[in-house]
Scaffold this active site. Structure first.
Site, PDB file in Angstrom:
ATOM      1  N   MET A   1       0.884  -1.194  -0.042  1.00 51.18           N
ATOM      2  CA  MET A   1      -0.040   0.016  -0.088  1.00 51.18           C
ATOM      3  C   MET A   1       0.700   1.359   0.255  1.00 51.18           C
ATOM      4  O   MET A   1       0.429   2.196   0.194  1.00 51.18           O
ATOM      5  CB  MET A   1      -1.040  -0.065   1.222  1.00 51.18           C
ATOM      6  CG  MET A   1      -1.883  -1.200   1.080  1.00 51.18           C
ATOM      7  SD  MET A   1      -3.415  -0.758   2.091  1.00 51.18           S
ATOM      8  CE  MET A   1      -2.755  -0.617   3.694  1.00 51.18           C
TER       9      MET A   1
ATOM     10  N   HIS B   1       9.168  -3.576   3.295  1.00 50.30           N
ATOM     11  CA  HIS B   1       8.858  -3.560   2.020  1.00 50.30           C
ATOM     12  C   HIS B   1      10.079  -3.929   1.234  1.00 50.30           C
ATOM     13  O   HIS B   1       9.915  -4.879   0.400  1.00 50.30           O
ATOM     14  CB  HIS B   1       8.264  -2.426   1.429  1.00 50.30           C
ATOM     15  CG  HIS B   1       6.969  -2.053   2.363  1.00 50.30           C
ATOM     16  ND1 HIS B   1       6.839  -0.869   2.826  1.00 50.30           N
ATOM     17  CD2 HIS B   1       5.585  -2.618   2.403  1.00 50.30           C
ATOM     18  CE1 HIS B   1       5.848  -0.807   3.539  1.00 50.30           C
ATOM     19  NE2 HIS B   1       4.812  -1.581   3.270  1.00 50.30           N
TER      20      HIS B   1
ATOM     21  N   ASP C   1       2.471  -9.260   8.889  1.00 50.32           N
ATOM     22  CA  ASP C   1       1.128  -9.404   8.865  1.00 50.32           C
ATOM     23  C   ASP C   1       0.756 -10.957   8.800  1.00 50.32           C
ATOM     24  O   ASP C   1       0.631 -11.725   7.847  1.00 50.32           O
ATOM     25  CB  ASP C   1       0.289  -8.696   7.686  1.00 50.32           C
ATOM     26  CG  ASP C   1       0.671  -7.364   7.768  1.00 50.32           C
ATOM     27  OD1 ASP C   1      -0.051  -6.576   8.355  1.00 50.32           O
ATOM     28  OD2 ASP C   1       1.714  -6.977   7.379  1.00 50.32           O
TER      29      ASP C   1
ATOM     30  N   GLN D   1      -2.549 -12.578   7.831  1.00 51.62           N
ATOM     31  CA  GLN D   1      -2.766 -12.158   6.489  1.00 51.62           C
ATOM     32  C   GLN D   1      -1.914 -13.152   5.282  1.00 51.62           C
ATOM     33  O   GLN D   1      -2.640 -13.760   4.503  1.00 51.62           O
ATOM     34  CB  GLN D   1      -2.568 -10.671   6.017  1.00 51.62           C
ATOM     35  CG  GLN D   1      -2.314 -10.303   4.678  1.00 51.62           C
ATOM     36  CD  GLN D   1      -1.846  -8.928   4.634  1.00 51.62           C
ATOM     37  OE1 GLN D   1      -2.904  -7.873   4.792  1.00 51.62           O
ATOM     38  NE2 GLN D   1      -0.772  -8.530   4.199  1.00 51.62           N
TER      39      GLN D   1
HETATM   40  P1  AMP Z   1       1.194  -3.007   3.592  1.00 50.47           P
HETATM   41  O1  AMP Z   1       2.145  -2.033   2.523  1.00 50.47           O
HETATM   42  O2  AMP Z   1       1.334  -2.458   4.848  1.00 50.47           O
HETATM   43  O3  AMP Z   1       0.315  -3.343   2.785  1.00 50.47           O
HETATM   44  O4  AMP Z   1       2.498  -4.170   3.525  1.00 50.47           O
HETATM   45  C1  AMP Z   1       2.823  -4.787   2.308  1.00 50.47           C
HETATM   46  C2  AMP Z   1       3.698  -6.075   2.328  1.00 50.47           C
HETATM   47  O5  AMP Z   1       4.860  -5.685   3.257  1.00 50.47           O
HETATM   48  C3  AMP Z   1       2.743  -7.078   3.265  1.00 50.47           C
HETATM   49  O6  AMP Z   1       3.295  -8.380   3.056  1.00 50.47           O
HETATM   50  C4  AMP Z   1       3.339  -6.710   4.653  1.00 50.47           C
HETATM   51  O7  AMP Z   1       3.369  -7.980   5.422  1.00 50.47           O
HETATM   52  C5  AMP Z   1       4.990  -6.384   4.602  1.00 50.47           C
HETATM   53  N1  AMP Z   1       5.456  -5.671   5.602  1.00 50.47           N
HETATM   54  C6  AMP Z   1       5.040  -4.395   6.284  1.00 50.47           C
HETATM   55  N2  AMP Z   1       5.693  -4.403   7.399  1.00 50.47           N
HETATM   56  C7  AMP Z   1       6.743  -5.118   7.295  1.00 50.47           C
HETATM   57  C8  AMP Z   1       7.915  -5.349   7.972  1.00 50.47           C
HETATM   58  N3  AMP Z   1       8.157  -4.553   9.057  1.00 50.47           N
HETATM   59  N4  AMP Z   1       8.815  -6.440   7.667  1.00 50.47           N
HETATM   60  C9  AMP Z   1       8.514  -7.151   6.614  1.00 50.47           C
HETATM   61  N5  AMP Z   1       7.617  -6.970   5.867  1.00 50.47           N
HETATM   62  C10 AMP Z   1       6.713  -5.943   6.170  1.00 50.47           C
END
Ligand code: AMP
Length: 287
Positions: A26, A33, A147, A150
């Site tokens: 997102m 990320h 997550d 998820q």
């Molecule tokens: P989001 O932009 O929050 O929807 O996250 C996109 C992807 O990044 C998802 O697969 C999340 O699980 C992963 N993600 C978010 N924060 C972290 C983190 N601190 N370490 C590893 N992956 C992450």
């Protein structure tokens, strides 16, 4: 790196690619990320990222409008990581008409933990992920363990629909003080940011207590786990947190372990969501 907003243009760019590796996000990208992008690179080529703040997964009183949107900075980070295409559709492209067909994950997984406190959240997540998979048609897609629920729900969706995509997990990337990186950390005040690592510390203390009980000669009981969970909720409350849940669950299905599960040393994970001020943080720790 090409930035593509249109589905047909995306397909033109990806024609003939059958080893593409995909990281949906997102946006408001951080090292968490970017770690997934690096994992994606090890599993396929080219690497495709997407940025789309998905309205379907936000509740009416949640932070859809104030979710941080930083497309330019994000694009330059992705370019440095060697991403081939950034798919950044507008809402009108991804949902040209109301998205009436949706993917409803099973209640026993989709309506617990995050799903209990964010009704419809995983329905929104599964729907957009399936649609993004259909646009990108990747061979591999990478999701973060941050997550945890998820990741598990998407894995099962891919399996049950026989989607031709391998789901790969990335470890949670943390700040030096242990706070899991998250786009929502930017909502924390200076004081709250100082307090925020206590959530992970609480999980580590809880894990230590579980392991101590596991290594004692007496059998660990579900009731003991509930008491431990409650104790953490109280400790956090004293520090100014409002926990939605602290839950010790089986890693296989995120259900609470019963006595037999504990006796057979089922693998466990602790999951939490808690509010600090107005900001809701989630984290987890495998036992
Ligand atoms: P989001 O932009 O929050 O929807 O996250 C996109 C992807 O990044 C998802 O697969 C999340 O699980 C992963 N993600 C978010 N924060 C972290 C983190 N601190 N370490 C590893 N992956 C992450």
């Amino acid at each position: 790196m090409k930035i593509v907003t249109d589905i047909h243009e995306l397909r033109d760019h990806l024609r003939g690619q059958n080893r593409a590796s995909f990281v949906p996000t997102m946006g408001n990208l951080h090292e968490g990320h970017l770690s997934l992008i690096r994992i994606a690179r090890q599993h396929g080529d080219p690497v495709i990222a997407s940025i789309f703040v998905n309205r379907l997964q936000f509740g009416p009183n949640e932070d859809f409008d104030k979710y941080p949107r930083t497309l330019e900075e994000d694009a330059s980070k992705l370019e440095k990581e060697g991403v081939y295409v950034l798919f950044a559709p507008t809402e009108r492209v991804l949902y040209p008409e109301p998205q009436e067909y949706r993917v409803d994950p099973p209640k026993q997984l989709g309506d617990i933990l995050e799903g209990e406190f964010r009704p419809g959240f995983f329905k929104g997540v599964c729907t957009v992920v399936l649609k993004l998979f259909s646009c990108v048609q990747p061979k591999v897609a990478v999701f973060g363990k941050k997550d945890y629920q998820q990741l598990m729900i998407i894995r099962q969706m891919a399996q049950q629909f026989a989607l031709p995509v391998d789901i790969v997990a990335g470890e949670t990337i943390r700040a030096e003080d242990g706070l899991a990186l998250s786009s929502r950390n930017s909502f924390l005040s200076t004081e709250e940011r100082k307090e925020a690592p206590q959530l992970q510390i609480a999980l580590q203390n809880l894990r230590h207590e579980i392991q101590t009980l596991q290594s004692s000669s007496l059998a660990l009981t579900p009731n003991q786990l509930m008491i431990l969970e409650q104790k953490v909720i109280e400790t956090l409350k004293d520090r100014g947190w409002a926990a939605d849940y602290i839950a010790i669950r089986k890693r296989t299905n995120l259900l609470a372990p019963n006595a037999e599960d504990l006796a057979s040393k089922e693998e466990l994970v602790i999951l939490t969501a808690a509010k600090l001020g107005k900001t809701r943080l989630i984290d987890n720790l495998e036992v």
